[in-house]
Write an enzyme that holds these catalytic residues in place. Sequence first.
Site, short mmCIF file in Angstrom:
data_model
loop_
_atom_site.label_atom_id
_atom_site.label_comp_id
_atom_site.label_asym_id
_atom_site.label_seq_id
_atom_site.Cartn_x
_atom_site.Cartn_y
_atom_site.Cartn_z
N LYS A 45 0.84 -1.20 0.00
CA LYS A 45 0.00 0.00 0.00
C LYS A 45 0.87 1.25 0.00
O LYS A 45 0.70 2.16 -0.79
CB LYS A 45 -0.92 -0.04 1.22
CG LYS A 45 -1.79 1.19 1.35
CD LYS A 45 -2.74 1.08 2.52
CE LYS A 45 -3.42 2.44 2.74
NZ LYS A 45 -4.34 2.45 3.86
N GLU A 64 -4.94 -6.63 14.56
CA GLU A 64 -4.42 -5.32 14.20
C GLU A 64 -5.55 -4.28 14.25
O GLU A 64 -5.31 -3.10 14.46
CB GLU A 64 -3.78 -5.35 12.80
CG GLU A 64 -2.84 -4.19 12.53
CD GLU A 64 -1.98 -4.38 11.28
OE1 GLU A 64 -0.79 -4.73 11.41
OE2 GLU A 64 -2.50 -4.18 10.16
N HIS A 96 -5.86 -33.20 17.05
CA HIS A 96 -4.74 -34.02 17.52
C HIS A 96 -3.61 -33.15 18.05
O HIS A 96 -2.47 -33.59 18.17
CB HIS A 96 -4.27 -34.92 16.38
CG HIS A 96 -5.37 -35.79 15.86
ND1 HIS A 96 -5.71 -36.99 16.45
CD2 HIS A 96 -6.26 -35.59 14.86
CE1 HIS A 96 -6.74 -37.51 15.81
NE2 HIS A 96 -7.10 -36.68 14.84
N LYS A 142 9.27 -0.86 14.35
CA LYS A 142 9.87 -0.55 13.03
C LYS A 142 10.94 0.52 13.20
O LYS A 142 12.02 0.44 12.63
CB LYS A 142 8.79 -0.01 12.08
CG LYS A 142 7.84 -1.04 11.54
CD LYS A 142 6.95 -0.39 10.48
CE LYS A 142 5.78 -1.27 10.11
NZ LYS A 142 4.83 -0.64 9.21
O1 F6P Z 1 3.24 -3.15 9.80
C1 F6P Z 1 1.88 -3.29 9.64
C2 F6P Z 1 1.42 -2.91 8.28
O2 F6P Z 1 1.39 -1.54 8.14
C3 F6P Z 1 0.06 -3.52 7.98
O3 F6P Z 1 -0.97 -2.76 8.47
C4 F6P Z 1 0.09 -3.65 6.51
O4 F6P Z 1 -0.88 -4.55 6.06
C5 F6P Z 1 1.51 -4.12 6.30
O5 F6P Z 1 2.25 -3.43 7.27
C6 F6P Z 1 2.06 -3.89 4.93
O6 F6P Z 1 2.01 -2.56 4.55
P1 F6P Z 1 2.21 -2.13 3.03
O7 F6P Z 1 1.10 -2.75 2.24
O8 F6P Z 1 2.16 -0.64 3.03
O9 F6P Z 1 3.54 -2.65 2.57
#
Ligand code: F6P
Length: 543
Positions: free
Chosen positions: A203, A350, A381, A509
């Site tokens: 994203k 999340e 199991h 991060k």
């Molecule tokens: O670290 C969490 C997160 O931001 C998630 O919410 C998201 O799905 C994932 O990292 C990947 O983010 P991106 O699609 O921006 O690489």
Amino acid sequence: MTHTQAWQELKEHHRQISTKHMRDLFSQDPQRFERLSLSFEDLLFDYSKNRITDHTLRLLCALAGQCGLEDKIGRMFAGERINCTEQRPALHVALRNRSSRPIHVDGEDIMPRVHAVLDQMRAFVDKVHSGAWRGFTGEPICDVVNIGIGGSDLGPRMAVQALTPYHKPGIKVHFVSNIDPADLADTLAVLRPETTIFLIASKTFGTQETLANAHGARDWFLQAAGETKHVARHFVALSTNRERVRDFGIDPANMFPFWDWVGGRYSLWSAIGLSIALAAGMDRFEELLAGGHAMDEHFRSAPLDRNLPVVMGLLGIWYVNFFGAATQAIVPYAQHLQRLPAYLQQADMESNGKATTCDGRAVCCDTGPVVWGEPGTNGQHAFFQLLHQGTRLIPVDFLVPMHSHYAPGEHHNILLANCLAQCEALMRGRTDAEARIQMEAQGLDQADISRLAPHRVFPGNRPSNLLMFDKLTPRILGILIALYEHKIYVQGTLWGINSFDQWGVELGKQLAGTILTELQEDGALSEHDASTAGLIRHARRNL
Ligand code: F6P
């Protein structure tokens, strides 16, 4: 929520019901199954094996009403900025809006943009499937690698596996998510650069792991292809960030866009679902969208007490907040739903793993449970012992298709029988008297019977939901995913938290960035606790 009249009444009601056994509730009420189950298309949602009565449900619905749930549902579909910390709408429902209703963001109807990307996806998928899209040597494409993590991996990975019987022959879809070099190396080891396409799914296009893996894949590709001009035929981007896609070296013409009003963990319906469409075809992908849309229509219009996501969400609240349940198990009796628990882990944890309300105050009750699970019968199991006889109350969601895509017959019947048996065993349990009768029938002597009886008693009264459907099709998959998404929203709404941000992933991060530099360079360390500093020094000495 805790200040409502319904909450107080539920507290009192819980005191009364917590001593009741579901066995008795069933024996006192022959209609319990009929009343406490709901149907939606070919999906049967049986929630009769929960520690509830009609009165519980009435109170839970009153709680939802007093928390303004119906209004909040309307606000989501209307595109209001319900993601309050990021000031964004949460409009994954627009991605699967099959109606002719417009959906507006900042005065613009976003549906034409959604449809344009679906058209772009269809054109691309058709070219790859027909062999019209060729690699740099002129060969058709046979392998697709989705490089992404979190929502850019878990949803498509789960759905691609779920739709295995629909896979197009000649195309294999792979997933790389982990920054552990083993993930990329193992995947590339079985591929040929000439016939492979990489989907860089992110994203933000700023996620460290995804970018590192994407660079690794590009280097591997260029070793064979030589010239960078060939990248265009082998790398496409699924992202919201055009500039970063360009900086990476992918032609924006090869970018499938989506928008900031799509949360990462809600994005499989967007361009992030391209791997699903490449695996199963665009028609199947649209059937998935149609299933999601059908559930949306139900969610926005059904009365609270007949509304599947609402009832499911309220039952979850009943266990988390009144019974103190800390976890929720998801057990699909379907091998192809193997990744569903992992997918729902992100979707739920999340979204609702938060302790601050939308208006910045500390919540005053527990919020999202730990979500976990494995497919049945394997789970039986492994961890079912604890579900049946452990000290904790763990609600379970069972999911099972009535028919298999594979050879009908005993295998599937055994699967189905086991699923139903586990729901029954959790609910009924086995009394001391029943355990003794069984052992007598087995010929054990009285001394052994008395010694073993306490171990062979099952308390029962352990709650479960059963989601039973005809066959695992794209449409039912869409229905199920949307059902869980909306259940999560129902719960987040009642807890007063924002289900659409994820600030809790930031700190780690940020620290990893500092530590990475310190691992790679000599010199003084920045301020760390003694443990972290000691570990960095140890790693430096041994790297
Ligand atoms: O670290 C969490 C997160 O931001 C998630 O919410 C998201 O799905 C994932 O990292 C990947 O983010 P991106 O699609 O921006 O690489």
